[in-house]
Motif scaffolding. Structure first.
Motif, mmCIF file in Angstrom:
data_model
loop_
_atom_site.group_PDB
_atom_site.id
_atom_site.type_symbol
_atom_site.label_atom_id
_atom_site.label_comp_id
_atom_site.label_asym_id
_atom_site.label_seq_id
_atom_site.Cartn_x
_atom_site.Cartn_y
_atom_site.Cartn_z
ATOM 1 N N ILE A 34 0.866 -1.177 0.000
ATOM 2 C CA ILE A 34 0.000 0.000 0.000
ATOM 3 C C ILE A 34 0.902 1.226 0.000
ATOM 4 C CG2 ILE A 34 -1.705 1.328 1.293
ATOM 5 C CD1 ILE A 34 -2.747 -1.275 2.444
ATOM 6 N N ILE A 35 0.660 2.127 -0.925
ATOM 7 C CA ILE A 35 1.408 3.380 -0.991
ATOM 8 C C ILE A 35 0.474 4.501 -0.543
ATOM 9 C CG2 ILE A 35 2.679 4.978 -2.464
ATOM 10 C CD1 ILE A 35 3.327 2.635 -4.299
ATOM 11 N N VAL A 36 0.791 5.102 0.584
ATOM 12 C CA VAL A 36 -0.014 6.203 1.119
ATOM 13 C C VAL A 36 0.592 7.513 0.629
ATOM 14 C CG1 VAL A 36 -0.970 7.266 3.184
ATOM 15 C CG2 VAL A 36 -0.520 4.795 3.150
ATOM 16 N N MET A 37 -0.226 8.316 -0.060
ATOM 17 C CA MET A 37 0.265 9.512 -0.735
ATOM 18 C C MET A 37 -0.441 10.759 -0.208
ATOM 19 S SD MET A 37 -0.156 7.876 -4.570
ATOM 20 C CE MET A 37 0.691 9.216 -5.401
ATOM 21 N N PRO A 38 0.189 11.925 -0.339
ATOM 22 C CA PRO A 38 -0.546 13.173 -0.094
ATOM 23 C C PRO A 38 -1.745 13.250 -1.037
ATOM 24 C CG PRO A 38 1.814 13.587 -0.270
ATOM 25 C CD PRO A 38 1.598 12.161 -0.688
ATOM 26 N N GLU A 39 -2.815 13.862 -0.587
ATOM 27 C CA GLU A 39 -4.055 13.840 -1.369
ATOM 28 C C GLU A 39 -3.883 14.457 -2.751
ATOM 29 O OE1 GLU A 39 -8.820 14.800 -0.842
ATOM 30 O OE2 GLU A 39 -7.377 15.447 0.680
ATOM 31 N N ASN A 40 -3.131 15.553 -2.848
ATOM 32 C CA ASN A 40 -2.962 16.187 -4.161
ATOM 33 C C ASN A 40 -2.180 15.286 -5.121
ATOM 34 O OD1 ASN A 40 -0.622 16.537 -2.607
ATOM 35 N ND2 ASN A 40 -0.006 18.363 -3.748
ATOM 36 N N GLU A 41 -1.183 14.560 -4.596
ATOM 37 C CA GLU A 41 -0.433 13.634 -5.443
ATOM 38 C C GLU A 41 -1.293 12.442 -5.848
ATOM 39 O OE1 GLU A 41 3.297 12.462 -3.855
ATOM 40 O OE2 GLU A 41 3.923 14.516 -3.354
ATOM 41 N N TYR A 42 -2.135 11.993 -4.932
ATOM 42 C CA TYR A 42 -3.036 10.884 -5.270
ATOM 43 C C TYR A 42 -4.016 11.306 -6.366
ATOM 44 C CZ TYR A 42 -6.833 7.532 -4.983
ATOM 45 O OH TYR A 42 -7.806 6.611 -5.304
ATOM 46 N N ASN A 43 -4.589 12.493 -6.233
ATOM 47 C CA ASN A 43 -5.534 12.975 -7.246
ATOM 48 C C ASN A 43 -4.860 13.099 -8.612
ATOM 49 O OD1 ASN A 43 -7.581 13.122 -5.339
ATOM 50 N ND2 ASN A 43 -7.180 15.272 -4.857
ATOM 51 N N LYS A 44 -3.623 13.542 -8.628
ATOM 52 C CA LYS A 44 -2.887 13.644 -9.896
ATOM 53 C C LYS A 44 -2.638 12.256 -10.481
ATOM 54 C CE LYS A 44 1.258 15.671 -12.002
ATOM 55 N NZ LYS A 44 1.545 14.462 -12.799
ATOM 56 N N TRP A 45 -2.292 11.303 -9.614
ATOM 57 C CA TRP A 45 -2.070 9.930 -10.080
ATOM 58 C C TRP A 45 -3.343 9.359 -10.700
ATOM 59 C CZ3 TRP A 45 -4.309 5.303 -8.421
ATOM 60 C CH2 TRP A 45 -3.729 4.129 -8.926
ATOM 61 N N VAL A 46 -4.490 9.630 -10.075
ATOM 62 C CA VAL A 46 -5.768 9.166 -10.614
ATOM 63 C C VAL A 46 -6.023 9.786 -11.981
ATOM 64 C CG1 VAL A 46 -8.277 9.254 -10.318
ATOM 65 C CG2 VAL A 46 -6.814 8.648 -8.380
ATOM 66 N N GLU A 47 -5.808 11.087 -12.096
ATOM 67 C CA GLU A 47 -6.045 11.761 -13.374
ATOM 68 C C GLU A 47 -5.126 11.222 -14.473
ATOM 69 O OE1 GLU A 47 -8.317 13.965 -14.383
ATOM 70 O OE2 GLU A 47 -9.287 13.640 -12.436
ATOM 71 N N ASP A 48 -3.898 10.911 -14.102
ATOM 72 C CA ASP A 48 -2.933 10.429 -15.098
ATOM 73 C C ASP A 48 -3.189 8.987 -15.526
ATOM 74 O OD1 ASP A 48 -1.685 12.867 -14.978
ATOM 75 O OD2 ASP A 48 -0.082 12.213 -13.619
#
Length: 237
Positions: free
Chosen positions: A215-229
């Motif tokens: 499990i990779i726990v990320m800052p929310e803004n980085e997670y949202n960017k990962w989802v968009e990408d």
């Protein structure tokens, strides 16, 4: 011990039991991992403390009332029925108070463990020989790697493609079976950024020991960017 003192002590112990039980249910524990760890520590401390007290009393009585010569006969006064009853009931009350206190905390934790927060994000998990597939609401699929935003409750819907597996996150003290044709679930909320091991704890074949992920726990803004990408073009499918 006269009758009046006995009932006073019994009443105090009963109030203690009820108070401890109530406090166990009332306390909220936002971090389930910390809650399970705290409960385990309390159990160990209670077992050790009670064991030491009873061992000390036993040794004291054995030494004080030991026979000092082969022909010596005891001269202790016999206990009255009420005193004998008190020696039985008071230790039982002490054990009951401790057991009810721990059971109440356990039930509180269990209820929180099974009651998923309303704002939890939902991810589908399918175990297979020998790995884990994750499917996000946006249509993203990954294998053996689960990315989540820090501080966000995450519900995992668990099932299996073949045999029984058991999804275990040691760092979060979370484990539940993944069974073919059945949907189970667990939830967690990662408090800090970092990586955590996922493993299978149900023997599932020759490569069972290789069935792990992270499990990779990320800052929310980085997670949202990962989802968009990474989400499929045109939305979830």
């Amino acid at each position: 011990m006269n009758r009046k003192n006995f009932f006073i002590i019994a009443g105090i112990l009963l109030i203690l039991i009820l108070r401890l039980a109530a406090s166990g249910y009332a306390d909220g524990i936002p971090d389930l991992r910390a809650g399970w760890d705290e409960l385990w520590r309390e159990m160990m401390i209670d077992i050790l403390g009670i064991g030491i007290v009873f061992l000390a009393v036993t040794i004291y009585l054995l030494v004080k009332y030991r026979r000092k010569s082969p022909n010596e006969e005891g001269s202790a006064k016999k206990l009255t029925p009420l005193a004998a009853f008190g020696w039985i009931v008071i230790p039982v009350f002490i054990f009951m108070a401790d057991d009810i206190f721990l059971a109440a905390k356990n039930f509180t934790l269990w209820n929180q463990y099974r009651n998923v927060p309303a704002n939890a994000m939902v991810i589908d998990v399918e175990g297979f020989m020998w790995g884990w597939d994750f499917r996000y609401p946006e249509g993203i699929t990954t294998t053996n790697e689960l990315r989540v935003p820090v501080g966000k409750p995450v519900k995992l819907n668990l099932t299996s493609r073949d045999v029984i597996h058991s999804f275990f996150i040691p760092d979060f003290r979370q484990k539940w079976d993944a069974v073919k044709g059945k949907q189970n679930y667990l939830w967690f909320s990662a408090k800090t950024i970092g990586e955590h091991v996922i493993t299978c704890t149900e023997f599932c074949g020759v490569l069972h020991s290789n069935m792990y992920g992270k499990i990779i726990v990320m800052p929310e803004n980085e997670y949202n960017k990962w989802v968009e990408d990474n989400k499929p073009k045109g939305g979830a499918i």
